[in-house]
Design a protein around this motif. Structure first.
Motif, PDB file in Angstrom:
ATOM      1  N   GLN A 124       0.627  -2.670  -1.982  1.00  0.00           N
ATOM      2  CA  GLN A 124       1.625  -2.838  -0.928  1.00  0.00           C
ATOM      3  C   GLN A 124       2.943  -2.184  -1.318  1.00  0.00           C
ATOM      4  OE1 GLN A 124       1.403  -4.464   2.387  1.00  0.00           O
ATOM      5  NE2 GLN A 124       3.097  -3.000   2.310  1.00  0.00           N
ATOM      6  N   ASP A 125       3.320  -2.317  -2.581  1.00  0.00           N
ATOM      7  CA  ASP A 125       4.574  -1.733  -3.044  1.00  0.00           C
ATOM      8  C   ASP A 125       4.525  -0.208  -2.947  1.00  0.00           C
ATOM      9  OD1 ASP A 125       7.160  -2.500  -4.217  1.00  0.00           O
ATOM     10  OD2 ASP A 125       6.508  -1.324  -5.956  1.00  0.00           O
ATOM     11  N   PHE A 126       3.400   0.364  -3.368  1.00  0.00           N
ATOM     12  CA  PHE A 126       3.257   1.816  -3.308  1.00  0.00           C
ATOM     13  C   PHE A 126       3.259   2.307  -1.864  1.00  0.00           C
ATOM     14  CE2 PHE A 126       0.436   5.602  -3.125  1.00  0.00           C
ATOM     15  CZ  PHE A 126       1.267   6.486  -3.804  1.00  0.00           C
ATOM     16  N   LEU A 127       2.537   1.630  -0.980  1.00  0.00           N
ATOM     17  CA  LEU A 127       2.484   2.027   0.421  1.00  0.00           C
ATOM     18  C   LEU A 127       3.866   1.919   1.067  1.00  0.00           C
ATOM     19  CD1 LEU A 127       0.685   2.991   2.737  1.00  0.00           C
ATOM     20  CD2 LEU A 127       0.232   0.588   3.286  1.00  0.00           C
ATOM     21  N   THR A 128       4.615   0.892   0.705  1.00  0.00           N
ATOM     22  CA  THR A 128       5.976   0.733   1.219  1.00  0.00           C
ATOM     23  C   THR A 128       6.849   1.907   0.787  1.00  0.00           C
ATOM     24  OG1 THR A 128       5.808  -1.682   1.184  1.00  0.00           O
ATOM     25  CG2 THR A 128       8.027  -0.747   1.213  1.00  0.00           C
ATOM     26  N   TYR A 129       6.669   2.336  -0.457  1.00  0.00           N
ATOM     27  CA  TYR A 129       7.421   3.490  -0.944  1.00  0.00           C
ATOM     28  C   TYR A 129       7.047   4.759  -0.182  1.00  0.00           C
ATOM     29  CZ  TYR A 129       8.681   7.500  -3.732  1.00  0.00           C
ATOM     30  OH  TYR A 129       9.164   8.723  -4.120  1.00  0.00           O
ATOM     31  N   THR A 131      -8.035  17.449  -0.131  1.00  0.00           N
ATOM     32  CA  THR A 131      -7.339  18.366  -1.024  1.00  0.00           C
ATOM     33  C   THR A 131      -6.042  18.883  -0.397  1.00  0.00           C
ATOM     34  OG1 THR A 131      -8.634  20.250  -0.189  1.00  0.00           O
ATOM     35  CG2 THR A 131      -9.441  19.133  -2.169  1.00  0.00           C
ATOM     36  N   SER A 132      -5.909  18.753   0.916  1.00  0.00           N
ATOM     37  CA  SER A 132      -4.651  19.130   1.565  1.00  0.00           C
ATOM     38  C   SER A 132      -3.573  18.081   1.317  1.00  0.00           C
ATOM     39  CB  SER A 132      -4.854  19.312   3.070  1.00  0.00           C
ATOM     40  OG  SER A 132      -5.709  20.394   3.349  1.00  0.00           O
ATOM     41  N   VAL A 133      -3.984  16.825   1.266  1.00  0.00           N
ATOM     42  CA  VAL A 133      -3.038  15.732   1.058  1.00  0.00           C
ATOM     43  C   VAL A 133      -2.741  15.522  -0.423  1.00  0.00           C
ATOM     44  CG1 VAL A 133      -2.554  13.293   1.512  1.00  0.00           C
ATOM     45  CG2 VAL A 133      -3.936  14.597   3.131  1.00  0.00           C
ATOM     46  N   SER A 134      -3.698  15.819  -1.289  1.00  0.00           N
ATOM     47  CA  SER A 134      -3.583  15.449  -2.702  1.00  0.00           C
ATOM     48  C   SER A 134      -2.368  16.030  -3.433  1.00  0.00           C
ATOM     49  CB  SER A 134      -4.875  15.781  -3.452  1.00  0.00           C
ATOM     50  OG  SER A 134      -5.172  17.155  -3.385  1.00  0.00           O
ATOM     51  N   PRO A 135      -1.941  17.279  -3.177  1.00  0.00           N
ATOM     52  CA  PRO A 135      -0.733  17.744  -3.868  1.00  0.00           C
ATOM     53  C   PRO A 135       0.504  16.912  -3.515  1.00  0.00           C
ATOM     54  CG  PRO A 135      -1.967  19.601  -3.004  1.00  0.00           C
ATOM     55  CD  PRO A 135      -2.571  18.371  -2.400  1.00  0.00           C
ATOM     56  N   LEU A 136       0.637  16.600  -2.227  1.00  0.00           N
ATOM     57  CA  LEU A 136       1.741  15.742  -1.803  1.00  0.00           C
ATOM     58  C   LEU A 136       1.608  14.355  -2.411  1.00  0.00           C
ATOM     59  CD1 LEU A 136       4.173  14.953  -0.022  1.00  0.00           C
ATOM     60  CD2 LEU A 136       2.536  14.520   1.839  1.00  0.00           C
ATOM     61  N   MET A 137       0.390  13.796  -2.418  1.00  0.00           N
ATOM     62  CA  MET A 137       0.177  12.461  -2.956  1.00  0.00           C
ATOM     63  C   MET A 137       0.468  12.420  -4.449  1.00  0.00           C
ATOM     64  SD  MET A 137      -0.379   9.421  -2.063  1.00  0.00           S
ATOM     65  CE  MET A 137      -0.654   9.946  -0.363  1.00  0.00           C
ATOM     66  N   SER A 138       0.149  13.486  -5.159  1.00  0.00           N
ATOM     67  CA  SER A 138       0.442  13.536  -6.591  1.00  0.00           C
ATOM     68  C   SER A 138       1.957  13.500  -6.836  1.00  0.00           C
ATOM     69  CB  SER A 138      -0.155  14.809  -7.204  1.00  0.00           C
ATOM     70  OG  SER A 138      -1.564  14.780  -7.159  1.00  0.00           O
ATOM     71  N   GLU A 139       2.709  14.185  -5.991  1.00  0.00           N
ATOM     72  CA  GLU A 139       4.168  14.155  -6.104  1.00  0.00           C
ATOM     73  C   GLU A 139       4.706  12.762  -5.808  1.00  0.00           C
ATOM     74  OE1 GLU A 139       6.491  17.298  -4.309  1.00  0.00           O
ATOM     75  OE2 GLU A 139       4.717  18.555  -4.143  1.00  0.00           O
ATOM     76  N   LEU A 140       4.173  12.127  -4.770  1.00  0.00           N
ATOM     77  CA  LEU A 140       4.611  10.777  -4.411  1.00  0.00           C
ATOM     78  C   LEU A 140       4.262   9.789  -5.518  1.00  0.00           C
ATOM     79  CD1 LEU A 140       3.533  10.792  -0.657  1.00  0.00           C
ATOM     80  CD2 LEU A 140       5.887  10.584  -1.489  1.00  0.00           C
ATOM     81  N   ALA A 141       3.058   9.930  -6.084  1.00  0.00           N
ATOM     82  CA  ALA A 141       2.636   9.027  -7.153  1.00  0.00           C
ATOM     83  C   ALA A 141       3.535   9.168  -8.376  1.00  0.00           C
ATOM     84  CB  ALA A 141       1.182   9.309  -7.524  1.00  0.00           C
ATOM     85  N   ALA A 175       6.629  10.256  -8.460  1.00  0.00           N
ATOM     86  CA  ALA A 175       7.959   9.728  -8.149  1.00  0.00           C
ATOM     87  C   ALA A 175       7.958   8.201  -8.183  1.00  0.00           C
ATOM     88  CB  ALA A 175       8.400  10.232  -6.776  1.00  0.00           C
ATOM     89  N   TYR A 176       6.891   7.602  -7.659  1.00  0.00           N
ATOM     90  CA  TYR A 176       6.794   6.133  -7.668  1.00  0.00           C
ATOM     91  C   TYR A 176       6.670   5.602  -9.091  1.00  0.00           C
ATOM     92  CZ  TYR A 176       4.929   1.445  -7.049  1.00  0.00           C
ATOM     93  OH  TYR A 176       4.715   0.086  -7.139  1.00  0.00           O
ATOM     94  N   GLU A 177       5.883   6.265  -9.933  1.00  0.00           N
ATOM     95  CA  GLU A 177       5.732   5.832 -11.322  1.00  0.00           C
ATOM     96  C   GLU A 177       7.060   5.912 -12.075  1.00  0.00           C
ATOM     97  OE1 GLU A 177       1.074   6.980 -12.303  1.00  0.00           O
ATOM     98  OE2 GLU A 177       2.631   8.527 -12.448  1.00  0.00           O
TER      99      GLU A 177
END
Length: 301
Positions: free
Chosen positions: A156-161, A198-208, A210-212
């Motif tokens: 939930q915390d990650f999704l909120t971010y 694979t289209s979403v994964s580069p963006l998701m890696s950046e978000l992950a 930043a969240y970490e």
């Protein structure tokens, strides 16, 4: 009075003729949809020969969305009508590499992942350039993050971010879908596994990443595959979130919860030496179904 009416009618006819000629001129512009090409462009297309079609793999959200928007979906059992001799690439980077290495190639990929590629050219579609006509560009789609059941504190915390403060990062290369609000993490500890597009994964890696940096107790792994695989594995409980670059199907919506996280444009790319600057949706359909086999067929001659 009768002479005055005749003069008015004559002026009206002249104005209508001027307007018609103006519209025709716009349609003849090489930068507009289906317009006439210059002789230099025609000669250049003839030299390219047979079109080398690059497609994405079965299960790719980019492929299914592109086929739907370009009008050649519906091949049965979830398939589309992509020509059988099309070369298949399993991610956007592979599409770029194949198009960059072949002057006769054409492909499609997420704008957010290929906009800075140096050896390919992004075509306008129906006369609309992806960078300047966001409201009218015809190949727009959305990115989703899907999950099953009740979220843990960390999930939930990650999704909120992602749907809040993370939208500032989203907006750098994609279309943000919400205001980038302030974020105060609950500092929940644990691991998250995110699988899919694979289209979403580069963006998701950046978000992950930043969240970490905000929640140092979290450990997030992002595994690229494709939209279908990510959603299936989420339903089976093999990962925490599934990434999808297409609309969810009815049965997926029944079994999963999902959130819109970004908007994206699918762009059509050709080799940098290709003289074409614009392509129509109808031409894309013809190319990908095999109705148009050679580049010269796009010249209108």
């Amino acid at each position: 009075m009768q002479i005055k009416r005749m003069e008015n009618r004559l002026w009206l006819a002249v104005l209508l003729l001027v307007a018609a000629l103006s519209l025709a001129g716009c349609g003849m512009s090489a930068g507009n949809s289906g317009g006439q090409l210059s002789q230099e462009q025609v000669d250049g297309l003839e030299k390219l020969g047979k079109i080398k079609v690059i497609s994405r793999e079965d299960g790719s959200g980019t492929r299914s969305t592109f086929a739907e928007l370009a009008g050649f979906a519906g091949g049965g059992k979830g398939a589309d009508l992509t020509r059988e001799d099309a070369a298949v690439a399993d991610n956007a980077e592979a599409v770029v590499q194949q198009v960059a290495g072949d002057k006769a190639a054409i492909g499609y990929a997420s704008y957010g992942t290929v906009h800075s590629a140096a050896d390919v050219k992004i075509l306008a579609v129906n006369g609309f350039d992806v960078s300047s006509s966001k409201g009218s560009y015809p190949l727009r789609r959305s990115f989703y993050l899907a999950y099953s059941g009740r979220l843990s504190d960390l999930e939930q915390d990650f999704l909120t971010y992602v749907t809040g403060a993370g939208q500032e990062l989203v907006g750098k290369s994609f279309g943000a879908v919400a205001k980038a609000d302030r974020f105060l993490s609950n500092q929940a500890a644990g691991e998250l596994k995110i699988v899919g597009s694979t289209s979403v994964s580069p963006l998701m890696s950046e978000l992950a990443a930043a969240y970490e940096g905000i929640n140092t107790h979290a450990d997030i792994s992002v595994v690229p595959s494709n939209s279908a695989d990510g959603l299936t594995r989420t339903m089976q409980g093999e990962c925490d979130f599934g990434m999808a670059s297409r609309e969810l199907k009815d049965y997926e919506k029944e079994l999963l919860n999902y959130r819109l996280i970004a908007n994206d444009d699918i762009v059509v790319i050709v080799n940098k030496d290709n003289p074409l600057t614009n392509i129509t949706i109808e031409q894309l359909k013809g190319i990908y179904t095999g109705e148009l086999a050679g580049w010269q067929e796009l010249s209108g001659k």
